[in-house]
Each structure stands twice: as C-alpha cells, then as structure tokens.
Scaffold this motif. Structure first.
Motif, PDB file in Angstrom:
ATOM      1  N   MET A   1       0.842  -1.184   0.000  1.00 13.22           N
ATOM      2  CA  MET A   1       0.000   0.000   0.000  1.00 13.22           C
ATOM      3  C   MET A   1       0.882   1.241   0.000  1.00 13.22           C
ATOM      4  N   GLY A   2       0.511   2.208  -0.828  1.00 11.53           N
ATOM      5  CA  GLY A   2       1.247   3.446  -0.917  1.00 11.53           C
ATOM      6  C   GLY A   2       0.971   4.347   0.269  1.00 11.53           C
ATOM      7  N   VAL A   3       1.709   5.443   0.316  1.00  6.12           N
ATOM      8  CA  VAL A   3       1.635   6.382   1.421  1.00  6.12           C
ATOM      9  C   VAL A   3       1.246   7.750   0.885  1.00  6.12           C
ATOM     10  N   VAL A   4       0.277   8.393   1.551  1.00 11.48           N
ATOM     11  CA  VAL A   4      -0.079   9.768   1.222  1.00 11.48           C
ATOM     12  C   VAL A   4       0.855  10.681   2.005  1.00 11.48           C
ATOM     13  N   CYS A   5       1.555  11.567   1.305  1.00  8.50           N
ATOM     14  CA  CYS A   5       2.540  12.465   1.925  1.00  8.50           C
ATOM     15  C   CYS A   5       2.232  13.900   1.537  1.00  8.50           C
ATOM     16  N   ASP A   6       2.750  14.832   2.322  1.00 10.13           N
ATOM     17  CA  ASP A   6       2.776  16.198   1.814  1.00 10.13           C
ATOM     18  C   ASP A   6       4.075  16.340   1.023  1.00 10.13           C
ATOM     19  N   LEU A   7       4.218  17.440   0.329  1.00 10.95           N
ATOM     20  CA  LEU A   7       5.345  17.593  -0.592  1.00 10.95           C
ATOM     21  C   LEU A   7       6.693  17.588   0.125  1.00 10.95           C
ATOM     22  N   VAL A   8       6.770  18.216   1.283  1.00 12.92           N
ATOM     23  CA  VAL A   8       8.033  18.255   2.034  1.00 12.92           C
ATOM     24  C   VAL A   8       8.455  16.841   2.437  1.00 12.92           C
ATOM     25  N   GLU A   9       7.511  16.064   2.967  1.00 12.53           N
ATOM     26  CA  GLU A   9       7.807  14.669   3.339  1.00 12.53           C
ATOM     27  C   GLU A   9       8.251  13.868   2.128  1.00 12.53           C
ATOM     28  N   LEU A  10       7.554  14.072   1.031  1.00 10.49           N
ATOM     29  CA  LEU A  10       7.835  13.296  -0.177  1.00 10.49           C
ATOM     30  C   LEU A  10       9.252  13.547  -0.678  1.00 10.49           C
ATOM     31  N   VAL A  11       9.682  14.778  -0.691  1.00 11.57           N
ATOM     32  CA  VAL A  11      11.056  15.104  -1.113  1.00 11.57           C
ATOM     33  C   VAL A  11      12.054  14.357  -0.228  1.00 11.57           C
ATOM     34  N   GLN A  12      11.809  14.350   1.072  1.00 12.01           N
ATOM     35  CA  GLN A  12      12.717  13.674   2.005  1.00 12.01           C
ATOM     36  C   GLN A  12      12.721  12.159   1.806  1.00 12.01           C
ATOM     37  N   VAL A  13      11.561  11.580   1.533  1.00 12.20           N
ATOM     38  CA  VAL A  13      11.450  10.131   1.349  1.00 12.20           C
ATOM     39  C   VAL A  13      12.110   9.691   0.043  1.00 12.20           C
ATOM     40  N   LEU A  14      11.992  10.520  -0.996  1.00 14.16           N
ATOM     41  CA  LEU A  14      12.539  10.134  -2.301  1.00 14.16           C
ATOM     42  C   LEU A  14      14.061  10.221  -2.362  1.00 14.16           C
ATOM     43  N   LEU A  52       6.597   4.741  -8.002  1.00 11.96           N
ATOM     44  CA  LEU A  52       5.529   5.528  -8.624  1.00 11.96           C
ATOM     45  C   LEU A  52       4.956   6.520  -7.622  1.00 11.96           C
ATOM     46  N   VAL A  53       5.080   7.797  -7.972  1.00 15.29           N
ATOM     47  CA  VAL A  53       4.473   8.893  -7.231  1.00 15.29           C
ATOM     48  C   VAL A  53       3.273   9.371  -8.039  1.00 15.29           C
ATOM     49  N   VAL A  54       2.143   9.541  -7.374  1.00 13.49           N
ATOM     50  CA  VAL A  54       0.937  10.015  -8.058  1.00 13.49           C
ATOM     51  C   VAL A  54       0.513  11.350  -7.460  1.00 13.49           C
ATOM     52  N   GLY A  55       0.403  12.345  -8.301  1.00 13.85           N
ATOM     53  CA  GLY A  55      -0.146  13.629  -7.900  1.00 13.85           C
ATOM     54  C   GLY A  55      -1.641  13.608  -8.103  1.00 13.85           C
ATOM     55  N   VAL A  56      -2.400  13.908  -7.059  1.00 12.38           N
ATOM     56  CA  VAL A  56      -3.861  13.953  -7.116  1.00 12.38           C
ATOM     57  C   VAL A  56      -4.286  15.419  -7.059  1.00 12.38           C
ATOM     58  N   ASN A  57      -5.083  15.842  -8.035  1.00  7.82           N
ATOM     59  CA  ASN A  57      -5.565  17.218  -8.069  1.00  7.82           C
ATOM     60  C   ASN A  57      -6.379  17.549  -6.824  1.00  7.82           C
ATOM     61  N   VAL A  88       1.010   1.798  -6.780  1.00 13.95           N
ATOM     62  CA  VAL A  88       1.333   3.140  -6.288  1.00 13.95           C
ATOM     63  C   VAL A  88       2.182   3.083  -5.019  1.00 13.95           C
ATOM     64  N   ASP A  89       3.249   3.879  -5.002  1.00 13.48           N
ATOM     65  CA  ASP A  89       4.116   3.956  -3.824  1.00 13.48           C
ATOM     66  C   ASP A  89       3.817   5.182  -2.963  1.00 13.48           C
ATOM     67  N   PHE A  90       3.635   6.340  -3.599  1.00 19.31           N
ATOM     68  CA  PHE A  90       3.403   7.582  -2.856  1.00 19.31           C
ATOM     69  C   PHE A  90       2.357   8.423  -3.582  1.00 19.31           C
ATOM     70  N   VAL A  91       1.587   9.166  -2.793  1.00 15.84           N
ATOM     71  CA  VAL A  91       0.580  10.073  -3.339  1.00 15.84           C
ATOM     72  C   VAL A  91       0.753  11.430  -2.674  1.00 15.84           C
ATOM     73  N   VAL A  92       0.630  12.468  -3.482  1.00 18.95           N
ATOM     74  CA  VAL A  92       0.676  13.834  -2.977  1.00 18.95           C
ATOM     75  C   VAL A  92      -0.458  14.616  -3.637  1.00 18.95           C
ATOM     76  N   VAL A  93      -1.169  15.416  -2.854  1.00 22.05           N
ATOM     77  CA  VAL A  93      -2.203  16.289  -3.398  1.00 22.05           C
ATOM     78  C   VAL A  93      -1.521  17.575  -3.854  1.00 22.05           C
ATOM     79  N   PHE A  94      -1.859  18.033  -5.064  1.00 23.37           N
ATOM     80  CA  PHE A  94      -1.286  19.289  -5.548  1.00 23.37           C
ATOM     81  C   PHE A  94      -2.398  20.265  -5.910  1.00 23.37           C
TER      82      PHE A  94
END
Length: 160
Positions: A1-14, A52-57, A88-94
């Motif tokens: 299961m992927g993880v929902v992150c905010d953008l700051v967390e996602l940068v650090q995880v990647l 795989l990172v998915v940006g969700v509107n 899906v590995d990570f999801v971020v709302v943009f």
C-alpha cells in the motif's frame, strides 16, 4: 500500500531512494471515481520505473477542470484510494492547475500521462524537457471516463 505524503515529506522520502539508484515516475490526475482506465494508466506508469508517485488534483482544481458538482469524493479520500492500489508507492495532493511545480520540485526520471494526450500535447512538456525528464504516454485508449461512469449511474438509477 502506498503512502499519502505532503510535498516536504515526499522530497525527504525520495532522496534515499534516488541515492539507491531507484527510477522515480510521476503520474497525475483527478481520480474522482476510480475506474479501469485509471488502473491501467497507473500500472503502465509503474512499469516505467521503480517508484511511482501520483499527484492527485486538489478539490479546487478538480472543480475548475471538471465543472460544477465535482469532485464527487474529496481530495483526501481520492488520495487514500489511489494510495491503496498495488502499483502506487506515494501520493501527494497538488493545488496548481498542472504538475509543472511538482516536476520542478520532485525531478522524477519519467512523467507519465494518459492516452488522451500525445507527447507533444502534454501541458508540462516544456518543463519536463528543460529538466531532462522523460515524458511517456501510457495506459489503454481513452475509452473510460468518470463522466461516462457518472452518466451510466444516472441512466440506470436515476437522479434521486
């Protein structure tokens, strides 16, 4: 299961994943009501790399893109549903109208779009090209849409 992150967390995880040589892929969309076209698009995107990172509107951008009455599900619910998919590995709302800012911040190796685009018509194509990010069109033909799914539900069950 992927993880929902905010953008700051996602940068650090990647960062450590990149350091390990992992190939990062970015896909994006509204994903208002999941359907088979979404699954095929995300699976095709996942095949282009290791992460795989998915940006969700965001809700506001979906309203702007899709019109009144949309989205059906709020952004956090849509993000959680997308994160639950095996591909899906990570999801971020943009919140921006396109993922250009995500491309600038995340610098994925590949940016995937669905078959309703061509490589030349992708709105973020110039940003991706400038950053050396591959643009790929993936998924099955655009024979599925949330709009069509909603129409089918209304046809079968009425507007009550």
């Amino acid at each position: 299961m992927g993880v929902v992150c905010d953008l700051v967390e996602l940068v650090q995880v990647l960062a450590p994943l990149r350091d390990d040589g992992k190939r990062v892929v970015l896909a994006n969309g509204c994903f208002d009501l999941l359907h088979v076209g979404h699954i095929r698009y995300l699976e095709g995107s996942a095949e282009r790399g290791d992460v795989l990172v998915v940006g969700v509107n965001s809700d506001d951008t979906v309203r702007t893109l899709k019109g009144p009455g949309r989205p059906i599900l709020n952004e956090l619910e849509r993000a959680e549903l997308v994160a639950a998919l095996a591909a899906v590995d990570f999801v971020v709302v943009f919140r921006e109208p396109t993922v250009a800012a995500l491309l600038e911040t995340l610098r994925p190796h590949v940016h995937c779009k669905g078959t309703d685009y061509t490589e030349e018509s992708v709105p973020e194509r110039s940003v991706a090209s400038r950053l050396g990010i591959e643009t790929r069109i993936v998924g099955d033909p655009k024979d599925h849409s949330t709009r069509d799914l909603l129409g089918c539900i209304l046809d079968r069950f009425g507007e009550s």
